[in-house]
Scaffold this motif. Sequence first.
Motif, PDB file in Angstrom:
ATOM      1  N   LEU A  22       0.827  -1.196   0.000  1.00  0.00           N
ATOM      2  CA  LEU A  22       0.000   0.000   0.000  1.00  0.00           C
ATOM      3  C   LEU A  22       0.871   1.260   0.000  1.00  0.00           C
ATOM      4  N   GLU A  23       1.931   1.263   0.771  1.00  0.00           N
ATOM      5  CA  GLU A  23       2.824   2.416   0.822  1.00  0.00           C
ATOM      6  C   GLU A  23       3.477   2.654  -0.541  1.00  0.00           C
ATOM      7  N   ALA A  24       3.909   1.593  -1.210  1.00  0.00           N
ATOM      8  CA  ALA A  24       4.523   1.729  -2.534  1.00  0.00           C
ATOM      9  C   ALA A  24       3.513   2.242  -3.559  1.00  0.00           C
ATOM     10  N   LYS A  25       2.291   1.722  -3.496  1.00  0.00           N
ATOM     11  CA  LYS A  25       1.244   2.155  -4.427  1.00  0.00           C
ATOM     12  C   LYS A  25       0.903   3.625  -4.205  1.00  0.00           C
ATOM     13  N   ARG A  26       0.757   4.041  -2.962  1.00  0.00           N
ATOM     14  CA  ARG A  26       0.449   5.443  -2.646  1.00  0.00           C
ATOM     15  C   ARG A  26       1.583   6.366  -3.099  1.00  0.00           C
ATOM     16  N   ALA A  27       2.836   5.935  -2.921  1.00  0.00           N
ATOM     17  CA  ALA A  27       3.970   6.751  -3.347  1.00  0.00           C
ATOM     18  C   ALA A  27       3.977   6.911  -4.869  1.00  0.00           C
ATOM     19  N   GLU A  28       3.654   5.848  -5.582  1.00  0.00           N
ATOM     20  CA  GLU A  28       3.581   5.905  -7.051  1.00  0.00           C
ATOM     21  C   GLU A  28       2.457   6.849  -7.500  1.00  0.00           C
ATOM     22  N   ARG A  69      -0.828  15.458   5.383  1.00  0.00           N
ATOM     23  CA  ARG A  69      -1.594  14.268   5.004  1.00  0.00           C
ATOM     24  C   ARG A  69      -2.783  14.638   4.111  1.00  0.00           C
ATOM     25  N   ALA A  70      -3.502  15.701   4.477  1.00  0.00           N
ATOM     26  CA  ALA A  70      -4.650  16.129   3.679  1.00  0.00           C
ATOM     27  C   ALA A  70      -4.204  16.613   2.304  1.00  0.00           C
ATOM     28  N   ILE A  71      -3.090  17.307   2.247  1.00  0.00           N
ATOM     29  CA  ILE A  71      -2.590  17.802   0.962  1.00  0.00           C
ATOM     30  C   ILE A  71      -2.233  16.635   0.050  1.00  0.00           C
ATOM     31  N   ALA A  72      -1.533  15.650   0.570  1.00  0.00           N
ATOM     32  CA  ALA A  72      -1.144  14.496  -0.249  1.00  0.00           C
ATOM     33  C   ALA A  72      -2.378  13.795  -0.828  1.00  0.00           C
ATOM     34  N   TRP A  73      -3.366  13.578   0.007  1.00  0.00           N
ATOM     35  CA  TRP A  73      -4.582  12.898  -0.433  1.00  0.00           C
ATOM     36  C   TRP A  73      -5.338  13.755  -1.450  1.00  0.00           C
ATOM     37  N   SER A  74      -5.456  15.042  -1.170  1.00  0.00           N
ATOM     38  CA  SER A  74      -6.244  15.908  -2.047  1.00  0.00           C
ATOM     39  C   SER A  74      -5.558  16.149  -3.393  1.00  0.00           C
ATOM     40  N   VAL A  75      -4.245  16.125  -3.440  1.00  0.00           N
ATOM     41  CA  VAL A  75      -3.543  16.254  -4.723  1.00  0.00           C
ATOM     42  C   VAL A  75      -3.901  15.071  -5.619  1.00  0.00           C
ATOM     43  N   ARG A  76      -3.940  13.876  -5.030  1.00  0.00           N
ATOM     44  CA  ARG A  76      -4.347  12.689  -5.813  1.00  0.00           C
ATOM     45  C   ARG A  76      -5.796  12.813  -6.258  1.00  0.00           C
ATOM     46  N   CYS A  77      -6.675  13.266  -5.357  1.00  0.00           N
ATOM     47  CA  CYS A  77      -8.098  13.411  -5.712  1.00  0.00           C
ATOM     48  C   CYS A  77      -8.286  14.447  -6.806  1.00  0.00           C
ATOM     49  N   ARG A  78      -7.605  15.586  -6.701  1.00  0.00           N
ATOM     50  CA  ARG A  78      -7.717  16.638  -7.721  1.00  0.00           C
ATOM     51  C   ARG A  78      -7.278  16.098  -9.076  1.00  0.00           C
ATOM     52  N   HIS A  79      -6.184  15.361  -9.090  1.00  0.00           N
ATOM     53  CA  HIS A  79      -5.692  14.770 -10.329  1.00  0.00           C
ATOM     54  C   HIS A  79      -6.729  13.825 -10.933  1.00  0.00           C
ATOM     55  N   LEU A  80      -7.283  12.940 -10.116  1.00  0.00           N
ATOM     56  CA  LEU A  80      -8.274  11.982 -10.617  1.00  0.00           C
ATOM     57  C   LEU A  80      -9.533  12.677 -11.135  1.00  0.00           C
ATOM     58  N   THR A 107      -8.331  25.752  -3.225  1.00  0.00           N
ATOM     59  CA  THR A 107      -7.104  25.272  -2.581  1.00  0.00           C
ATOM     60  C   THR A 107      -7.349  24.562  -1.258  1.00  0.00           C
ATOM     61  N   ARG A 108      -8.617  24.409  -0.867  1.00  0.00           N
ATOM     62  CA  ARG A 108      -8.909  23.686   0.380  1.00  0.00           C
ATOM     63  C   ARG A 108      -8.887  22.189   0.091  1.00  0.00           C
ATOM     64  N   PRO A 109      -8.005  21.430   0.724  1.00  0.00           N
ATOM     65  CA  PRO A 109      -7.905  19.999   0.447  1.00  0.00           C
ATOM     66  C   PRO A 109      -9.223  19.239   0.633  1.00  0.00           C
ATOM     67  N   GLY A 110      -9.993  19.603   1.647  1.00  0.00           N
ATOM     68  CA  GLY A 110     -11.239  18.893   1.919  1.00  0.00           C
ATOM     69  C   GLY A 110     -12.213  18.922   0.752  1.00  0.00           C
ATOM     70  N   TRP A 111     -12.218  20.010  -0.004  1.00  0.00           N
ATOM     71  CA  TRP A 111     -13.123  20.099  -1.154  1.00  0.00           C
ATOM     72  C   TRP A 111     -12.765  19.033  -2.175  1.00  0.00           C
ATOM     73  N   TRP A 112     -11.491  18.887  -2.473  1.00  0.00           N
ATOM     74  CA  TRP A 112     -11.055  17.885  -3.458  1.00  0.00           C
ATOM     75  C   TRP A 112     -11.250  16.463  -2.930  1.00  0.00           C
ATOM     76  N   ILE A 113     -11.024  16.273  -1.645  1.00  0.00           N
ATOM     77  CA  ILE A 113     -11.199  14.949  -1.041  1.00  0.00           C
ATOM     78  C   ILE A 113     -12.659  14.508  -1.127  1.00  0.00           C
TER      79      ILE A 113
END
Length: 182
Positions: free
Chosen positions: A77-83, A105-116, A147-153
């Motif tokens: 899971l850690e390797a997949k999340r890093a990728e 933590r919220a920024i990392a998650w929301s960057v992935r969500c914004r991308h998707l 720019t609020r991470p929660g919105w993208w999450i």
Amino acid sequence: MKPQTSTPTSNATPKRNSPGGENYLADHPLLRPPDRARPLQPADRRAGFAEWLAKQECTDCWRAAKGGNEQDKAAWLEAKRAEEQAASETWSERYRMPPLEGTERAIAWSVRCRHLVLAAAHTVLVLEGGTSETAWEEIEEAARSITRPGWWIDQPSSEPDDLTELLQTATAADRPTENPHF
């Protein structure tokens, strides 16, 4: 009077932690009708949460499936999340997306969500739909303002066709102010 030989199924109480139980979703605080103590969450948050909640296993099933080597699962899971994180950060730089504000933590998650969210919307609206590149650039510009991470999450399960409406209905709390001291 004739004795009853079977119990009626309509009076059976469904197991509360079971997705098969009919009241599983209806009894959750985010989905039940509002009361005075707690207001009902906005529709965009309820929909995403309900989708996630419906996919969850009951407590007994989760515990039964939990067996196995946790270290291998954690490493995978850690390797997949890093990728995923590296791909999302590369995408954000390529398309000049602004940094998000919040916890690491919220920024990392929301960057992935914004991308998707934006990649799926571009595919549906521009590549498969009739949206012009000019119209897409306007959508992309509106997305940059949030720019609020929660919105993208909260948006990964939203429909690509709804992105324009969701961006328009984002609140001032989701967008930064021009005054940094505000």
